[in-house]
Scaffold this motif. Structure first.
Motif, PDB file in Angstrom:
ATOM      1  N   ILE A  91       3.619  -2.406   9.672  1.00  0.00           N
ATOM      2  CA  ILE A  91       2.687  -1.279   9.646  1.00  0.00           C
ATOM      3  C   ILE A  91       3.202  -0.223  10.622  1.00  0.00           C
ATOM      4  O   ILE A  91       3.672  -0.544  11.711  1.00  0.00           O
ATOM      5  CB  ILE A  91       1.261  -1.721  10.047  1.00  0.00           C
ATOM      6  CG1 ILE A  91       0.718  -2.739   9.045  1.00  0.00           C
ATOM      7  CG2 ILE A  91       0.329  -0.519  10.125  1.00  0.00           C
ATOM      8  CD1 ILE A  91      -0.658  -3.259   9.394  1.00  0.00           C
ATOM      9  N   ILE A 141      -3.614  -3.271  -1.733  1.00  0.00           N
ATOM     10  CA  ILE A 141      -3.904  -2.482  -0.531  1.00  0.00           C
ATOM     11  C   ILE A 141      -3.539  -1.039  -0.847  1.00  0.00           C
ATOM     12  O   ILE A 141      -2.372  -0.711  -1.053  1.00  0.00           O
ATOM     13  CB  ILE A 141      -3.114  -2.974   0.686  1.00  0.00           C
ATOM     14  CG1 ILE A 141      -3.535  -4.392   1.062  1.00  0.00           C
ATOM     15  CG2 ILE A 141      -3.312  -2.037   1.870  1.00  0.00           C
ATOM     16  CD1 ILE A 141      -2.852  -4.932   2.287  1.00  0.00           C
ATOM     17  N   GLY A 142      -4.566  -0.185  -0.916  1.00  0.00           N
ATOM     18  CA  GLY A 142      -4.311   1.197  -1.285  1.00  0.00           C
ATOM     19  C   GLY A 142      -3.744   1.262  -2.691  1.00  0.00           C
ATOM     20  O   GLY A 142      -4.111   0.496  -3.580  1.00  0.00           O
ATOM     21  N   ASN A 154       2.551   4.209  11.770  1.00  0.00           N
ATOM     22  CA  ASN A 154       1.759   5.423  11.616  1.00  0.00           C
ATOM     23  C   ASN A 154       2.670   6.573  11.191  1.00  0.00           C
ATOM     24  O   ASN A 154       3.341   7.186  12.019  1.00  0.00           O
ATOM     25  CB  ASN A 154       1.056   5.769  12.941  1.00  0.00           C
ATOM     26  CG  ASN A 154       0.085   6.933  12.784  1.00  0.00           C
ATOM     27  OD1 ASN A 154      -0.128   7.422  11.682  1.00  0.00           O
ATOM     28  ND2 ASN A 154      -0.497   7.369  13.888  1.00  0.00           N
ATOM     29  N   THR A 179       5.276   0.283  -0.648  1.00  0.00           N
ATOM     30  CA  THR A 179       4.485   0.774   0.478  1.00  0.00           C
ATOM     31  C   THR A 179       3.158   1.323  -0.030  1.00  0.00           C
ATOM     32  O   THR A 179       3.023   1.723  -1.192  1.00  0.00           O
ATOM     33  CB  THR A 179       5.222   1.892   1.239  1.00  0.00           C
ATOM     34  OG1 THR A 179       5.464   2.985   0.341  1.00  0.00           O
ATOM     35  CG2 THR A 179       6.537   1.388   1.791  1.00  0.00           C
ATOM     36  N   SER A 180       2.171   1.365   0.843  1.00  0.00           N
ATOM     37  CA  SER A 180       0.867   1.955   0.519  1.00  0.00           C
ATOM     38  C   SER A 180       0.213   2.425   1.803  1.00  0.00           C
ATOM     39  O   SER A 180       0.578   1.982   2.901  1.00  0.00           O
ATOM     40  CB  SER A 180      -0.025   0.955  -0.227  1.00  0.00           C
ATOM     41  OG  SER A 180      -0.150  -0.249   0.505  1.00  0.00           O
ATOM     42  N   TYR A 181      -0.757   3.344   1.678  1.00  0.00           N
ATOM     43  CA  TYR A 181      -1.408   3.929   2.840  1.00  0.00           C
ATOM     44  C   TYR A 181      -2.756   3.278   3.093  1.00  0.00           C
ATOM     45  O   TYR A 181      -3.530   3.005   2.172  1.00  0.00           O
ATOM     46  CB  TYR A 181      -1.573   5.442   2.661  1.00  0.00           C
ATOM     47  CG  TYR A 181      -0.247   6.163   2.692  1.00  0.00           C
ATOM     48  CD1 TYR A 181       0.412   6.383   3.898  1.00  0.00           C
ATOM     49  CD2 TYR A 181       0.359   6.586   1.518  1.00  0.00           C
ATOM     50  CE1 TYR A 181       1.635   7.027   3.933  1.00  0.00           C
ATOM     51  CE2 TYR A 181       1.579   7.234   1.546  1.00  0.00           C
ATOM     52  CZ  TYR A 181       2.215   7.445   2.769  1.00  0.00           C
ATOM     53  OH  TYR A 181       3.428   8.071   2.796  1.00  0.00           O
ATOM     54  N   MET A 182      -3.023   3.057   4.386  1.00  0.00           N
ATOM     55  CA  MET A 182      -4.302   2.509   4.816  1.00  0.00           C
ATOM     56  C   MET A 182      -5.088   3.629   5.510  1.00  0.00           C
ATOM     57  O   MET A 182      -4.690   4.798   5.488  1.00  0.00           O
ATOM     58  CB  MET A 182      -4.066   1.329   5.770  1.00  0.00           C
ATOM     59  CG  MET A 182      -3.199   0.227   5.173  1.00  0.00           C
ATOM     60  SD  MET A 182      -2.641  -0.979   6.387  1.00  0.00           S
ATOM     61  CE  MET A 182      -4.193  -1.676   6.925  1.00  0.00           C
ATOM     62  N   GLU A 183      -6.170   3.282   6.123  1.00  0.00           N
ATOM     63  CA  GLU A 183      -6.969   4.262   6.839  1.00  0.00           C
ATOM     64  C   GLU A 183      -6.215   4.762   8.068  1.00  0.00           C
ATOM     65  O   GLU A 183      -5.325   4.100   8.593  1.00  0.00           O
ATOM     66  CB  GLU A 183      -8.306   3.649   7.260  1.00  0.00           C
ATOM     67  CG  GLU A 183      -9.184   3.236   6.080  1.00  0.00           C
ATOM     68  CD  GLU A 183     -10.489   2.619   6.545  1.00  0.00           C
ATOM     69  OE1 GLU A 183     -10.665   2.487   7.783  1.00  0.00           O
ATOM     70  OE2 GLU A 183     -11.309   2.268   5.682  1.00  0.00           O
ATOM     71  N   CYS A 236       1.589   0.714   5.328  1.00  0.00           N
ATOM     72  CA  CYS A 236       1.915  -0.717   5.334  1.00  0.00           C
ATOM     73  C   CYS A 236       2.875  -1.014   4.188  1.00  0.00           C
ATOM     74  O   CYS A 236       2.973  -0.243   3.223  1.00  0.00           O
ATOM     75  CB  CYS A 236       0.657  -1.577   5.222  1.00  0.00           C
ATOM     76  SG  CYS A 236      -0.136  -1.524   3.611  1.00  0.00           S
ATOM     77  N   LEU A 250       2.959  -9.352   2.901  1.00  0.00           N
ATOM     78  CA  LEU A 250       2.764  -8.150   3.708  1.00  0.00           C
ATOM     79  C   LEU A 250       3.702  -8.167   4.909  1.00  0.00           C
ATOM     80  O   LEU A 250       3.824  -9.174   5.603  1.00  0.00           O
ATOM     81  CB  LEU A 250       1.312  -8.056   4.181  1.00  0.00           C
ATOM     82  CG  LEU A 250       0.272  -7.706   3.121  1.00  0.00           C
ATOM     83  CD1 LEU A 250      -1.128  -7.769   3.710  1.00  0.00           C
ATOM     84  CD2 LEU A 250       0.539  -6.315   2.548  1.00  0.00           C
TER      85      LEU A 250
END
Length: 430
Positions: free
Chosen positions: A255, A205-206, A257, A230-234, A239, A252
């Motif tokens: 999440i 993911i990302g 913002n 950690t990684s960035y989503m749209e 997340c 996982l």
């Protein structure tokens, strides 16, 4: 103290005398080898250094004219003496001669108590570090607070850390990334010759980034740990995923913002991970049990930060300054939960400003300091700036100390930024 040590070497035929002298020797050692603060320059610390050096020299001279009487002592006496000596001095002692290297056979002994912990700050790495292994085992220029000395420490040639800088470390673990995929390699100790553990690939993911490795209690006994990435989503969503060595799988979790500060710095306390979010500028908490993220409180206005935990508290080191990016002070805050755990506050516990000589020397003459890097372990925080000047903060007595100038060769320009607590594993790999 040296005379007492020599009596131990000469009296192996008289058990009663051994017991008497050993008690005196043990008291002097235990009085001198606690956990001295960095700023402590008192009589006991100086005596320990002087006596250790004199004892090493005396033993080296003595064994030239006689067989090693220390090796003739009963094993439990050898173990009792050596277990009271910090690792730094134990390494030097075992290198006095080839005869003393046979003492390595004691190290795996279940009756051999662990020596006092010894912290090393691994601060600088060689130029073109990734290629340095071609010329032999790479060495890290490290600072040893207890002796206030700079030391080069070689990494075992079979360690994956010979080829890449670790992503994250704890007191007993180091994590590096496998060169060609999202698999991680976890070593039991940065200087351990043992092969690393290989994790399954991270969830795609990302672009996952490892932010922390958390030992499960005493990892040397349990062998288990957790890794948080950690990684960035749209839409700016962050997340996280957690690897549990007991189940050998990534899961996982959580999440939120936000956007994490770079480079990622995390403090672990009571099964929670604390990090800084820069958008919004908040302290984040990740609960390892529930797998959820929460905002805790805003971060004080600053140009750079370092977060760490010690003695059941979370601390924040901040560099504050002007809008043009020049640091004017370094402040340390403690997260104070007060009586109401729902409304924590930052409580300032120490400040270093332009009025202090240590800050002026750390900044350098006629030099504009715009940032610092930092690494911590066991209540000590090591700060480094563009001038390659190193400053230590001891949270235990809230003291600031400039370390002696480092003997930095031209091929050691890169900040390494990790810390370890040396144990018997470094002796086994020596």
């Amino acid at each position: 103290m040296v005379e007492l040590a020599l009596q131990l070497l000469e009296c192996q035929q008289d058990q009663a005398r051994i017991d008497t002298v050993e008690k005196q020797f043990s008291k002097l050692i235990s009085d001198s080898t606690g956990q001295p603060s960095v700023g402590y320059q008192g009589r006991q610390k100086k005596e320990l250094t002087d006596v250790a050096n004199e004892l090493i020299t005396t033993l080296a001279d003595y064994q030239k004219t006689a067989p090693s009487p220390f090796l003739a002592l009963p094993i439990h006496i050898q173990e009792s003496i050596l277990s009271r000596v910090p690792v730094m001095y134990l390494i030097r002692f075992l290198n006095v001669s080839k005869d003393f290297r046979s003492l390595f056979s004691l190290l795996p002994s279940p009756t051999f108590p662990p020596p006092p912990p010894d912290i090393f700050f691994l601060l600088f790495s060689p130029y073109l570090y990734k290629n340095s292994f071609r010329m032999g085992s790479p060495k890290l220029l490290s600072f040893h607070p207890s002796s206030s000395r700079w030391i080069e420490l070689p990494i075992p040639s079979n360690s994956p850390l010979c080829h890449s800088r670790p992503l994250v470390t704890s007191s007993s673990l180091a994590v590096t990334k496998f060169p060609h995929d999202k698999t991680l390699l976890v070593t039991g100790h940065m200087f351990s010759p043992l092969p690393p553990n290989k994790t399954p690939p991270m969830i795609s993911i990302g672009n996952p980034s490892v932010v922390a490795v958390i030992p499960d209690g005493d990892v040397t006994l349990s062998g288990h740990f957790k890794i948080v990435a950690t990684s960035y989503m749209e839409a700016g969503m962050l997340c996280s995923q957690v690897y549990d060595s007991r189940r050998r799988e990534w899961v996982l979790h959580g999440i939120i913002n936000c956007c994490l500060e770079l480079p990622h710095k995390a403090a672990v306390l009571n099964n929670s991970l604390y990090m800084r979010s820069c958008r919004p500028d908040q302290l984040l908490q990740f609960d390892l049990t529930s797998g959820t993220w929460n905002y805790v409180l805003p971060i004080p206005e600053c140009l750079c930060t370092h977060i760490f935990s010690y003695d059941q508290n979370v601390y924040l080191v901040v560099g504050q300054g002007t809008r043009n990016g020049s640091l004017l002070s370094i402040r340390v805050f403690m997260l104070d939960w007060m009586e109401n755990s729902e409304s924590p506050k930052w409580r300032e516990i120490s400040v270093l400003s332009e009025k202090d000589g240590a800050f002026v020397e750390f900044r350098g003459n006629n030099y504009v300091m715009s940032y610092f890097d930092a690494v911590d372990r066991n209540g000590l925080v090591c700060l480094f700036n563009q001038c390659k000047t190193v400053l230590l903060f001891d949270v235990r007595n809230k003291s600031w100390v400039l370390v002696p100038p480092h003997p930095l060769p031209c091929d050691y320009p890169f900040w390494y930024g990790h810390a370890i607590e040396m144990g018997l594993e470094v002796l086994r790999s020596n």
